[in-house]
Write a protein that holds these residues in place. Structure first.
Motif: not given
Length: 999
Positions: A738-748, A762-776
């Motif tokens: 998540q730290r690296f993906l933030a630097a890839a401008s995923v949030h901006s 797409s990678v961040l979504i996979d990470v969030q689904l892997a931790t069952d954070d469907v809302e995120a």
């Protein structure tokens, strides 16, 4: 001689020796020879090459632990004392021995009790730690206990009583001296041999033999001619000394070792060790090797100074580093020992600053032919200068030159630099950069500006971009009003070949402070805008500057065309494709009016790249129709840009084989033409392409190096951050991902290249689904889907669509999922983008499977897997196979366990440990996985593959729960693995694992 310039107060602290590196082959060869006694080894090397350290490592070797290791060192004295190093080694022998004829061997009164060493650093009986470094940088071995017994001694050994008072009560009585002096000397030699023979298995190490007295040298020759059977002798001396000229019997094992500089790999290991880093970049290691010439002592002292400086490692830090104190002392000591003419020649060489022919050195030093010959021989003999090319002489490494240069006073420097201008100016092709440097050092500023601008022009023609930028920046800082516009224009144009944030500041200052004609101002502003576009967080401001520049360049259609061309490029930010298409049409219109071949080619390059990015198949045909090369450097720079930019576009569309060829050729072309910006971009593309293709071995380190090399260049930072985030995600390192993906401008998304942003999402979504954070996951999908819609280039959403559809389906947001997949399908119709076809299969498969149609979804996942495999994208292909297998298992088709097992194996081969663990977990749930019937391999005290994974995660500071989640293991199993890792590594705690874990 002029007084040297005073230096500021400094503190130099030594903290012990560095890790021994770069001499393993030499050390192994010597050990092999020395264990077959009798043996002799000769070691020669220039000062600083590590002779003393090599002897210390020999002394520590376990092969010699069962015998004595005796060390002596010759001292550089005006009058060396006889037998000095041999006496130094022997005076701490101690031990027990029998004096023949003195009584019964069983009589305690006739036994001489063993004693410990009486002098530091002379005897090693057991391997022990290497002691502290002496002020001259050499190591002093710590003196362990030496309690080995000595064999019988004949009366002749008594001749050593006057020479070894420490052993007076342990040696036989002194025999009556012979009448002849020669006979007395011969008896002493025999006594030495007798005592060494009585020592049993012994390794005698003598260092700095070039400073030995004649008696010692004769003794060495005497011993070599008839070595005791259990004695091995190692003699180390400085290169250039003729050597001890020993002759040994044919039965003696011998070796000669000539120590040369360390290679780049060894210097890299030393740097990582001394700086306390896991690794250093290849570029830094190469620069350090160049700066120190690979000389161990110089490299070590330089690294200690770098560590004490406490700054970020960079080439510039190396170039501006003060000469380390120990190295300065070593150099100035040699300089002071030279005759005055030789010292003057060395100072002239330091001012000249390159390896030169003798006549040129003599011209700068003001020496006649005869004086020059004598001075050169003296400087060479003193080890200060060396022949570094055919009939060219200079310093072995830049720090030695700098140390000598620092001893030259200001007035003398001015005179020498002025002489250098005179001598260099007579060359058939005057070296403009050197003339500029000498003019500035001599205080002749007008001459300096003239030479410097000419040198910058030369560098631009030769493609030496970085040098041209440095020189123009320097000249512009002191230029008069009449010259600013011309110099700033040159700087702004050459800066587009590379990326230097300091150039942005310079151009901004020029535009703010200097009144300039509109065309000049527009030209400079255009380049400024182009540089801002490449900078993190300054995209919109850069485009605004470019658009303003196009207006200022109304009377200069060719520069204006460059601005129009940039505004036509759609890859960055959220500005809609339709806005860029307006500028694309303007670019096509102005192209026909241009006469400059380089500018025409630049517009062609970007037209092809833009078309390829949006999936226009005609782009590839137009590329193939272009000529392979061009006449001018400027045109060749544009062709290099084309290969690099087209590699990026083709990789995003899924033509990975094409992209692979383009990357290799583009990197070569960009390097040859000095297109530094293109060189950086292609390295980012190369890393991402390796990620796509599953070539993950060493990829994280490579991506980190690329990222560190361009810390402010937005596209490279974001692309490598995407790669690092993707690699962290498949290893289950979700926080790092998540730290690296933030630097890839995923949030901006507005600040980055949209293909990178959507892929990172797409990678961040996979990470969030892997931790069952469907809302995120849905929130990330919303931001990314909105970016894709606003931009309107759906080819770039290929990785996003399956992941976002999965998030929406798991949240029950069926309309959002259906709409996104349908928009993607419409937006990619007729586009030349194989990856889009694979992603569309995957998107439909996700929606079909989520609606409970297991077998239909499995067939769609199979189609997606085949499409990804053809690209090839092995990780995504394996993921599709896994999902198809899981759906078939859910439908009751037990045969799918084979496909699931194959997916686990494929994940493991890629290094996707978490995915492999998930597959194994599902196989266990279905009762389809069991250990091999042949039994599990026993690893003994070595780490098993699973324990290696656990150890690596421990070293990264991860908790047991994080390890369990990452590897799909139970907490209890992780606890067992952790306990085994600590035991096998000998680690005292979890935090100690990183230090104990083999690299």
């Amino acid at each position: 001689m002029w007084q040297a310039v005073s230096r500021p107060t400094s503190v130099s602290v030594r903290t012990g020796p560095t890790r021994f590196t770069g001499r393993d082959r030499e050390l192994a060869a010597m050990v092999q020879v020395l264990t077959h006694r009798p043996a002799t080894v000769l070691i020669e090397g220039e000062p600083g090459m590590g002779r003393t350290r090599l002897l210390a490592e020999l002394a520590r070797r376990p092969e010699f632990a069962d015998g004595r290791v005796l060390i002596g060192r010759c001292q550089q004295l005006r009058e060396p004392f006889p037998y000095g190093p041999v006496l130094e080694a022997l005076r701490s022998v101690g031990g027990r021995f029998d004096a023949v004829g003195s009584g019964s061997a069983d009589d305690p009164g006739d036994r001489l009790r063993p004693v410990g060493p009486t002098s530091a650093a002379t005897s090693l009986g057991q391997p022990g730690p290497i002691g502290p470094l002496r002020p001259n940088g050499r190591q002093t071995p710590s003196p362990p206990t030496n309690d080995h017994q000595l064999g019988p001694l004949s009366p002749v050994a008594g001749a050593l009583r006057p020479l070894l008072p420490e052993l007076t009560d342990r040696l036989p009585p002194t025999p009556e001296p012979p009448a002849e002096p020669g006979a007395r000397r011969h008896r002493v030699f025999r006594a030495f041999r007798e005592l060494l023979a009585a020592c049993g298995p012994t390794l005698l190490l003598i260092d700095d033999l070039q400073w030995a007295d004649e008696d010692t040298l004769d003794l060495v020759r005497f011993l070599a001619a008839d070595l005791p059977p259990q004695l091995a002798v190692v003699l180390a001396y400085r290169s250039g000394w003729p050597g001890p000229l020993v002759r040994t019997a044919p039965t003696v094992h011998t070796a000669r070792v000539a120590l040369g500089p360390l290679d780049v790999a060894a210097v890299r290991v030393m740097a990582a060790d001394l700086l306390g880093l896991p690794r250093v970049t290849d570029e830094f290691a190469v620069k350090l090797h160049e700066c120190t010439a690979g000389i161990p002592f110089v490299a070590e002292e330089t690294l200690r100074a770098l560590r004490d400086a406490g700054e970020v490692l960079s080439d510039r830090l190396l170039e501006n580093l003060e000469v380390p104190a120990a190295l300065r002392e070593s150099v100035t000591e040699r300089l002071d020992a030279l005759p005055e003419a030789a010292a003057q020649l060395a100072r002239a060489a330091a001012v000249l600053d390159f390896a030169a022919e003798p006549s040129m050195l003599g011209g700068v030093a003001g020496l006649g032919e005869e004086s020059l010959r004598t001075a050169l021989l003296g400087a060479l003999a003193g080890g200060l200068l060396a022949e570094v090319g055919e009939n060219r002489y200079g310093f072995r490494h830049p720090l030695a030159r700098k140390a000598v240069y620092d001893t030259v006073s200001g007035p003398e420097r001015t005179l020498l630099h002025t002489e250098a201008i005179r001598v260099l100016g007579t060359a058939e092709t005057p070296p403009l950069p050197l003339l500029a440097d000498h003019a500035r050092a001599a205080g002749r500023m007008e001459k300096w500006r003239h030479y410097a601008e000419a040198a910058a022009d030369e560098a631009i023609v030769l493609g030496e971009t970085s040098r041209a930028i440095n020189v123009l920046q320097s000249v512009l800082a002191t230029a008069g009003a009449d010259d600013v516009g011309r110099l700033a224009t040159k700087l702004s144009q050459v800066a587009l070949r590379g990326f230097r944030p300091d150039v942005i500041e310079t151009l901004e200052r020029v535009l703010e402070d200097r009144p300039l004609p509109p065309t000049v101002r527009g030209t400079i502003r255009l380049s400024l805008g182009m540089l801002l576009v490449r900078t993190i967080g300054r995209l919109e401001r850069g485009r605004a500057e470019v658009e303003k520049a196009v207006g200022e360049l109304a009377d200069a259609p060719e520069p204006a065309a460059r601005g129009i061309n940039l505004l036509a490029q759609p890859i960055d930010g959220l500005t809609p494709l339709s806005w860029h298409e307006v500028w694309m049409r303007r670019a096509r219109d102005v192209h026909a009016e241009l006469t400059d071949p380089e500018l025409r080619l630049a517009l062609t390059v970007d037209r092809i790249t833009n078309a390829s990015h949006i999936g226009d198949g005609s782009a590839w045909a137009e590329f193939e129709a272009l000529p392979e090369t061009a006449a001018s450097v400027a045109e060749r720079v544009q062709l290099a840009r084309l290969w690099c930019n087209l590699a990026d576009a083709q990789s995003w569309s899924g033509h990975l084989d094409r992209a692979e060829r383009l990357v290799k050729e583009g990197a070569r072309r960009a390097t040859e033409t000095g297109a530094l910006y293109a060189t950086g971009l292609i390295r980012g593309t190369q890393a991402r392409l390796a990620w796509f293709r599953g070539s993950w071995d060493g990829l994280a380190e490579t991506a980190q190096d690329v990222r560190a090399g361009y810390p402010e260049l937005g596209p490279i930072v974001m692309e490598t951050s995407l790669v690092l985030g993707g690699l962290a995600a498949v290893r289950g390192e979700f926080v790092a991902a998540q730290r690296f993906l933030a630097a890839a401008s995923v949030h901006s998304p507005a600040d980055g290249p949209i293909p990178v942003v959507l892929s990172a999402a797409s990678v961040l979504i996979d990470v969030q689904l892997a931790t069952d954070d469907v809302e995120a996951a849905c929130s990330t999908a919303d931001v990314a889907a909105d970016a894709a819609r606003r931009k309107g280039v759906w080819v770039w959403a290929a990785s996003l669509v399956p992941a976002a559809a999965e998030a929406y389906a798991r949240a029950g947001r069926w309309p959002d999922a259906d709409v996104l997949v349908e928009e993607f399908a419409r937006g990619t119709v007729g586009r030349d983008a194989p990856v889009a076809a694979a992603a569309l299969h995957a998107g439909h498969a996700v929606l079909t499977g989520a609606r409970g149609k297991h077998l239909a979804a499995a067939a769609l996942f199979d189609a997606a897997a085949e499409a990804y495999a053809r690209l090839p994208m092995p990780y995504l292909a394996t993921s599709m196979h896994e999902r198809a297998a899981m759906l078939r298992l859910a439908a009751g088709q037990r045969a799918a366990v084979e496909s699931l097992s194959a997916a686990a194996t494929a994940y493991e081969s890629l290094g996707a440990t978490r995915d492999a663990g998930r597959c194994r977990h599902h196989l266990r749930e279905h009762g389809a996985w069991a250990p091999s019937q042949r039994g599990r391999r026993g690893y003994g005290q070595e780490l098993s593959p699973r324990e290696h994974e656990v150890a690596r995660m421990l070293a990264e500071g991860r908790t047991n729960r994080e390890i369990a989640d990452g590897l799909f293991l139970s907490p209890r199993t992780v606890e067992q693995h952790v306990a085994k890792v600590l035991r096998k590594l000998g680690a005292r705690s979890r935090t100690d694992v990183a230090r104990k874990l083999p690299a």
